[in-house]
Design an enzyme around this catalytic site. Sequence first.
Site, PDB file in Angstrom:
ATOM      1  N   ALA A  62       0.539  -0.983  -0.248  1.00 19.49           N
ATOM      2  CA  ALA A  62       0.262  -0.128  -0.055  1.00 19.49           C
ATOM      3  C   ALA A  62       1.070   1.729  -0.186  1.00 19.49           C
ATOM      4  CB  ALA A  62      -1.246   0.168   1.147  1.00 19.49           C
ATOM      5  N   GLY A 103       0.817  -4.972   1.096  1.00 19.75           N
ATOM      6  CA  GLY A 103      -0.078  -5.113   0.235  1.00 19.75           C
ATOM      7  C   GLY A 103      -0.295  -5.277  -1.464  1.00 19.75           C
ATOM      8  N   GLU A 106      -0.718  -9.222  -0.664  1.00 21.48           N
ATOM      9  CA  GLU A 106      -2.135  -8.737  -0.220  1.00 21.48           C
ATOM     10  C   GLU A 106      -2.851  -9.352  -1.604  1.00 21.48           C
ATOM     11  OE1 GLU A 106      -1.990  -6.194   2.300  1.00 21.48           O
ATOM     12  OE2 GLU A 106      -3.023  -7.507   3.049  1.00 21.48           O
ATOM     13  N   GLU A 126       3.774  -5.813   7.954  1.00 24.95           N
ATOM     14  CA  GLU A 126       3.230  -3.991   7.753  1.00 24.95           C
ATOM     15  C   GLU A 126       3.336  -3.847   9.576  1.00 24.95           C
ATOM     16  OE1 GLU A 126       2.443  -6.367   5.535  1.00 24.95           O
ATOM     17  OE2 GLU A 126       0.563  -5.264   4.930  1.00 24.95           O
TER      18      GLU A 126
HETATM   19  C1  3H9 Z   1       0.608  -1.752   3.386  1.00 29.05           C
HETATM   20  O1  3H9 Z   1       0.797  -2.921   2.258  1.00 29.05           O
HETATM   21  C2  3H9 Z   1      -1.065  -2.115   4.149  1.00 29.05           C
HETATM   22  C3  3H9 Z   1      -2.216  -3.371   3.778  1.00 29.05           C
HETATM   23  O2  3H9 Z   1      -1.322  -4.296   4.208  1.00 29.05           O
HETATM   24  C4  3H9 Z   1      -3.065  -2.772   3.615  1.00 29.05           C
HETATM   25  C5  3H9 Z   1      -3.401  -1.504   3.860  1.00 29.05           C
HETATM   26  C6  3H9 Z   1      -5.664  -1.697   4.074  1.00 29.05           C
HETATM   27  N1  3H9 Z   1       4.519   3.554  -0.032  1.00 29.05           N
HETATM   28  O3  3H9 Z   1      13.270   2.190   1.493  1.00 29.05           O
HETATM   29  P1  3H9 Z   1      13.450   2.781   0.129  1.00 29.05           P
HETATM   30  C7  3H9 Z   1      10.009   5.467  -0.399  1.00 29.05           C
HETATM   31  S1  3H9 Z   1       1.370  -1.345   4.704  1.00 29.05           S
HETATM   32  C8  3H9 Z   1       5.105   4.485   0.223  1.00 29.05           C
HETATM   33  O4  3H9 Z   1      14.988   4.365   0.449  1.00 29.05           O
HETATM   34  P2  3H9 Z   1      15.119   0.666  -0.595  1.00 29.05           P
HETATM   35  C9  3H9 Z   1      10.918   6.054   0.141  1.00 29.05           C
HETATM   36  O5  3H9 Z   1       9.868   6.242   1.652  1.00 29.05           O
HETATM   37  C10 3H9 Z   1       2.819  -1.223   4.192  1.00 29.05           C
HETATM   38  N2  3H9 Z   1       6.362   4.752  -0.319  1.00 29.05           N
HETATM   39  O6  3H9 Z   1      14.061   1.912  -0.626  1.00 29.05           O
HETATM   40  C11 3H9 Z   1      11.119   6.177  -0.503  1.00 29.05           C
HETATM   41  O7  3H9 Z   1      10.901   7.139  -0.702  1.00 29.05           O
HETATM   42  P3  3H9 Z   1      11.793   8.716  -1.196  1.00 29.05           P
HETATM   43  C12 3H9 Z   1       3.764  -2.730   3.504  1.00 29.05           C
HETATM   44  C13 3H9 Z   1       7.496   3.876   0.192  1.00 29.05           C
HETATM   45  O8  3H9 Z   1      15.425   0.017  -2.016  1.00 29.05           O
HETATM   46  C14 3H9 Z   1      11.391   5.637  -1.268  1.00 29.05           C
HETATM   47  O9  3H9 Z   1      10.373   4.670  -1.814  1.00 29.05           O
HETATM   48  N3  3H9 Z   1       5.085  -2.552   3.453  1.00 29.05           N
HETATM   49  C15 3H9 Z   1       7.309   2.790   0.217  1.00 29.05           C
HETATM   50  O10 3H9 Z   1      15.974   0.869   0.498  1.00 29.05           O
HETATM   51  C16 3H9 Z   1      13.019   4.090  -1.547  1.00 29.05           C
HETATM   52  O11 3H9 Z   1      12.426   3.829  -0.191  1.00 29.05           O
HETATM   53  C17 3H9 Z   1       6.054  -2.106   3.892  1.00 29.05           C
HETATM   54  O12 3H9 Z   1       6.143  -1.695   4.626  1.00 29.05           O
HETATM   55  C18 3H9 Z   1       5.369   2.134   0.880  1.00 29.05           C
HETATM   56  N4  3H9 Z   1       5.013   1.091   0.225  1.00 29.05           N
HETATM   57  O13 3H9 Z   1      13.897  -0.349   0.067  1.00 29.05           O
HETATM   58  C19 3H9 Z   1       7.790  -2.116   3.358  1.00 29.05           C
HETATM   59  N5  3H9 Z   1       7.697   1.540   0.385  1.00 29.05           N
HETATM   60  O14 3H9 Z   1      12.085   8.318  -2.509  1.00 29.05           O
HETATM   61  C20 3H9 Z   1       8.330  -0.767   3.354  1.00 29.05           C
HETATM   62  C21 3H9 Z   1       9.237   2.302   0.741  1.00 29.05           C
HETATM   63  O15 3H9 Z   1      11.064   9.190  -0.974  1.00 29.05           O
HETATM   64  N6  3H9 Z   1       9.068  -0.231   2.140  1.00 29.05           N
HETATM   65  N7  3H9 Z   1       8.191   3.572  -0.079  1.00 29.05           N
HETATM   66  O16 3H9 Z   1      12.731   8.626   0.262  1.00 29.05           O
HETATM   67  C22 3H9 Z   1      10.448  -0.962   2.078  1.00 29.05           C
HETATM   68  O17 3H9 Z   1      10.323  -1.684   3.207  1.00 29.05           O
HETATM   69  C23 3H9 Z   1      11.249  -0.879   1.479  1.00 29.05           C
HETATM   70  O18 3H9 Z   1      10.814   0.110   0.572  1.00 29.05           O
HETATM   71  C24 3H9 Z   1      11.724  -1.641   0.553  1.00 29.05           C
HETATM   72  C25 3H9 Z   1      13.054  -1.148  -0.989  1.00 29.05           C
HETATM   73  C26 3H9 Z   1      12.437  -2.724   0.822  1.00 29.05           C
HETATM   74  C27 3H9 Z   1      10.824  -1.970  -0.876  1.00 29.05           C
END
Ligand code: 3H9
Length: 712
Positions: A62, A103, A106, A126
């Site tokens: 998400a 998400g 999911e 999450e």
């Molecule tokens: C969910 O899915 C809820 C659902 O179950 C239900 C909903 C109803 N959204 O970390 P990085 C941005 S909750 C928006 O430096 P990497 C991040 O802020 C979600 N933005 O890269 C950054 O922005 P900026 C569950 C996001 O390569 C840029 O992307 N998912 C999101 O070191 C690069 O990120 C998670 O918790 C997002 N979901 O690592 C995963 N994710 O360039 C969260 C990232 O402006 N994300 N951004 O600073 C991560 O763990 C890491 O970003 C990932 C990549 C491993 C994917």
Amino acid sequence: MTPVTSTREGAVAVLAFGEPPVNSLGFATRAGLVQALQAALDDPAVEAVVVVGRHGLFSAGADIKEFGTPLMVKAPNLHDLNAAFEASPKPVVAAIDGNCLGGGLEFAMSCHFRVVSENAKLGLPEVKLGLLPGAGGTQRLPRLIGVEGALNVMLGGEPLPARLFAGSPLVSALVAGDVVKAAVEFATAQALPAAQAGRMPKARDIRVREPNLEGLLGFARNAAKTAFAAYPAPLRILDAVQAAATRRFEEGLAVEKQLFAELLLSPVSSALRHAFFAERATQKIPDVPESTPTREIRSCAVIGAGTMGSGIAITFMNAGIPVHLLEVKQEALDAGVARVRDYFEGQVKKGRLKPGQALEKAGLLTPTLKYEDLAQCDVVVEAVFEELGVKEKVFGTLDRVMKPGAILASNTSTLDLDRIAAFTKRPADVIGMHFFSPANVMRLLEVVRGKATSKEVLASTIALARKLRKTGVVSGVCDGFIGNRMIEQYSRQALFMLDEGASPEQVDQAAEKFGFMMGPFRMSDLAGNDISAHIRERRAKEQPDLVYSKVADPLVAAKRWGQKAGAGWYDYRPGDRTAYPSPFVAKMIEDYRASKGLKPRRLDDREIVDRLVYALVNEGAKILEEGIALRASDVDIVYLMGYGFPVYRGGPMHYADEVGPYQVVLRMRDLARNPYGDPGFWQPAPLLAKLAQEGGSFAAYDAGLAKRAQAA
Ligand code: 3H9
């Protein structure tokens, strides 16, 4: 770029979705996907659908930025998206490469089949944001991989290699090479015939069979209550999984939705989401664009082989960077080399490194007594005694011997970096790299930008921090930079509280109950009471009007330096780091109060915590106003990563936002009525007072700064 494009491979429509950097499933993407699916369903020439993320990954889930905004629930929301794909009468194959998280997973689990690259990572992270998978994940994953596996994925939150799930219905096919090609082939050869035979596998139709459900959940509940006491999400995940195993799919989904909504509103989730974005924001420096050239760092020199210098050397070696370690005396050099060797031997004993790997890392170290040997290093980090005269000698020599273009870094924790830079003829190459002890463990690195530090050197140091697996937070030059400048005010309050009636253990317990990793006195015993004594001594000279409690003077006189001396604010036993309340210290405090005519009073935990935390908040606000920190969230990261502030409270500035600046200032006025200590201490910083008056917050202040930076 449109968020979704549709192409055709024979009778298969390939829907490619997502926007950089992580293909999060924001509103535009969701709407684009539903629209593209509908078009594929309407097209009689399309018999099956493949859905694939762009940019080498499926999706990070998400769009967290949408949380708490109307866009999060705007139709099609994630539930609508999943329902649409699950209900598709034409088979849908998710082609998964790279990260497929939250998400994103999911969504993939709502497709009928999943063709997964060997390189893919699957996960439901999450829990790390204080949430549970809220788009069907808690219901579909136990159906696809079983309860135990699903609990491991959801409670751990780590992205896991896809091969771990091979053989379960979560992974219809594990493939090497081009995942889209494989998915199209799978759609034609397997999905389509299955659909034509009336077999459209849907996760929702699988029954969860877990004979030991009660036992598993009971065990996990007990573990969650002790290991994650302050975090509500793990227990709610268990509740949702229980619903998955015992109720109909739709009912379980309703339970999940309700629990997700509760968690989303919890202060813990708010703090963890804040920390997620705050950590990433540290990498953005308003006047240093991402395109700024950086210098390549292939070798490093460390000056000083004490505990800090050796820790810094280990940090570079762990990142695969060769290190020259310099000392002035052979004995000190040998001791440093032994420290490094012991560390790598310890890693082998703990099973974290294989003997060959340890040997390879240890081979990156070159001990030396000669500055000339460092000349060709790309960066040099000085970690010598905190005395300006000593730094002058070191930087004068470095200026003479180092090749042009080398970065000259100081690990000073308090001294004026601009004066250090002025000891050289190349102040643009001088920067602060303030590591936290133990340097090879702590993730924080304060990157101190001097007046003359060039943008190139700053960008290079931030990039180097990433390579060293540190989070670099930029700080301007001031006494103590961000972290230590704030901790001094916190420590002053801690000492005042001893004068007034508290014991070190009472203050520590209150702080630790609030969530600090260690209370101020245990922390001081760990860091060394000689260091705080040295700071107080300096203050007495430089700012004689600054009010400090003198309760610690007899501690200093008795050389109770803390853990390293076996005695400090607490007593220690050989080979045991437990802090035992000290009768010596109790008497020392009693005598001190008597000598000052202080009548002890009872302080409650709330007063202790408010005084400690608001001391941080007020100084943090000053640091922000002076431009020492680039944003309030940077201050939070310094405290979360360097000072053991509870992560689930988001850092001091976020905590102040949760309480409300208005309430914080009100409480500070209340605390100012205490006749003891420094009456001026609780004068709110102008920025804090302004936020309180205008109903503002540090988060809004940060957002304003970011907007202005973007406009500039
Ligand atoms: C969910 O899915 C809820 C659902 O179950 C239900 C909903 C109803 N959204 O970390 P990085 C941005 S909750 C928006 O430096 P990497 C991040 O802020 C979600 N933005 O890269 C950054 O922005 P900026 C569950 C996001 O390569 C840029 O992307 N998912 C999101 O070191 C690069 O990120 C998670 O918790 C997002 N979901 O690592 C995963 N994710 O360039 C969260 C990232 O402006 N994300 N951004 O600073 C991560 O763990 C890491 O970003 C990932 C990549 C491993 C994917």
